[in-house]
Design a protein around this motif. Structure first.
Motif, PDB file in Angstrom:
ATOM      1  N   SER A  61       0.812  -1.223   0.000  1.00 31.51           N
ATOM      2  CA  SER A  61       0.000   0.000   0.000  1.00 31.51           C
ATOM      3  C   SER A  61       0.848   1.278   0.000  1.00 31.51           C
ATOM      4  O   SER A  61       0.297   2.376   0.097  1.00 31.51           O
ATOM      5  N   ALA A  62       2.162   1.158  -0.103  1.00 31.05           N
ATOM      6  CA  ALA A  62       3.055   2.332  -0.047  1.00 31.05           C
ATOM      7  C   ALA A  62       2.669   3.356  -1.106  1.00 31.05           C
ATOM      8  O   ALA A  62       2.312   3.005  -2.230  1.00 31.05           O
ATOM      9  N   HIS A  67       6.107   5.763  -6.224  1.00 34.33           N
ATOM     10  CA  HIS A  67       4.873   5.028  -6.532  1.00 34.33           C
ATOM     11  C   HIS A  67       3.898   5.915  -7.289  1.00 34.33           C
ATOM     12  O   HIS A  67       3.308   5.499  -8.290  1.00 34.33           O
ATOM     13  N   ARG A  68       3.749   7.134  -6.826  1.00 33.30           N
ATOM     14  CA  ARG A  68       2.826   8.070  -7.466  1.00 33.30           C
ATOM     15  C   ARG A  68       3.237   8.343  -8.914  1.00 33.30           C
ATOM     16  O   ARG A  68       2.401   8.334  -9.815  1.00 33.30           O
ATOM     17  N   LEU A  69       4.535   8.563  -9.128  1.00 37.31           N
ATOM     18  CA  LEU A  69       5.003   8.858 -10.486  1.00 37.31           C
ATOM     19  C   LEU A  69       4.889   7.641 -11.400  1.00 37.31           C
ATOM     20  O   LEU A  69       4.356   7.750 -12.509  1.00 37.31           O
ATOM     21  N   GLY A  74       2.263   4.555 -15.820  1.00 35.02           N
ATOM     22  CA  GLY A  74       1.858   3.208 -16.207  1.00 35.02           C
ATOM     23  C   GLY A  74       2.960   2.177 -16.066  1.00 35.02           C
ATOM     24  O   GLY A  74       2.931   1.139 -16.723  1.00 35.02           O
ATOM     25  N   VAL A  75       3.925   2.445 -15.195  1.00 37.19           N
ATOM     26  CA  VAL A  75       4.996   1.487 -14.924  1.00 37.19           C
ATOM     27  C   VAL A  75       4.627   0.728 -13.650  1.00 37.19           C
ATOM     28  O   VAL A  75       4.494   1.336 -12.586  1.00 37.19           O
ATOM     29  N   PRO A  76       4.464  -0.586 -13.739  1.00 36.93           N
ATOM     30  CA  PRO A  76       4.093  -1.349 -12.541  1.00 36.93           C
ATOM     31  C   PRO A  76       5.190  -1.318 -11.480  1.00 36.93           C
ATOM     32  O   PRO A  76       6.351  -1.596 -11.764  1.00 36.93           O
ATOM     33  N   GLU A 188      13.631  11.878   0.029  1.00 39.76           N
ATOM     34  CA  GLU A 188      13.925  10.530   0.522  1.00 39.76           C
ATOM     35  C   GLU A 188      12.703   9.621   0.550  1.00 39.76           C
ATOM     36  O   GLU A 188      12.702   8.617   1.239  1.00 39.76           O
ATOM     37  N   ASP A 189      11.713   9.959  -0.165  1.00 36.78           N
ATOM     38  CA  ASP A 189      10.571   9.028  -0.262  1.00 36.78           C
ATOM     39  C   ASP A 189      10.278   8.898  -1.710  1.00 36.78           C
ATOM     40  O   ASP A 189       9.365   8.833  -2.316  1.00 36.78           O
TER      41      ASP A 189
END
Length: 189
Positions: A61-62, A67-69, A74-76, A188-189
């Protein structure tokens, strides 16, 4: 700072080998291992190549910046773990998540449908003994010839360094955390 003249003559060496999938390792105590791997993922995606990213220590769930980008592009990208070991409430569960995650990642590597597979922070489950090293090495040796794999994390095992085509060790020179500056979102995230 020492001023130097820019190079004007350069002997061009043309490699004679075949293009093939590479094993790239980003290791060391410095910052930037995952960031470098994500840069390669962006570069490959920008060329229209299929990319898949697995993060062995992040939870499914991160929602960190990467993750957002990657979701927007559309990159898993998939978190396979339950956080770093000091946050885990059950280390055997963490180990099982790593083994299950490796099974998914290995299947994708072996299927050969992706140009680049990123195994982010895989060195942790390897070092903790949650994943045996030999099956990982075997899958890397047996992967389809066109598949590139990037593995990140501190203290890469010598056997992996030996197998890899390119190994970069990030060296810590200075870190803001040591001066009391906390981690910052977007850096850093």
């Amino acid at each position: 700072m020492q001023i130097e003249s820019p190079p004007v003559d350069r002997e061009r060496r043309v490699p004679e080998g075949e293009r093939r999938g590479l094993i790239l390792v980003h290791t060391g105590d410095g910052k930037g291992k995952s960031t470098a791997a994500f840069g390669l993922a962006l570069r490959a995606h920008g060329r229209g190549k299929a990319v898949r990213i697995y993060q062995f220590m992040k939870v499914p769930s991160a929602r960190f910046g990467e993750h957002r980008l990657f979701e927007q592009l559309g990159v898993p990208i998939e978190g396979l773990g339950d956080g770093f070991s000091w946050k885990s409430k059950d280390l055997e569960h963490s180990a099982q998540l790593a083994r299950d995650g490796w099974a998914r990642a290995e299947a994708v590597i072996r299927a050969g449908e992706h140009f680049l597979v990123v195994l982010d922070e895989i060195m942790y489950p390897l070092r903790y003994g949650w994943l045996p090293l030999e099956p990982v090495l075997q899958a890397l040796r047996e992967r389809p010839a066109h598949v590139h794999v990037v593995l990140t994390g501190r203290n890469a095992p010598d056997e992996l360094i030996e197998l890899a085509d390119t190994v970069t060790e990030m060296t810590l020179v200075k870190h803001h955390f040591r001066a009391g500056v906390p981690a910052q979102r977007g850096i850093e995230d």
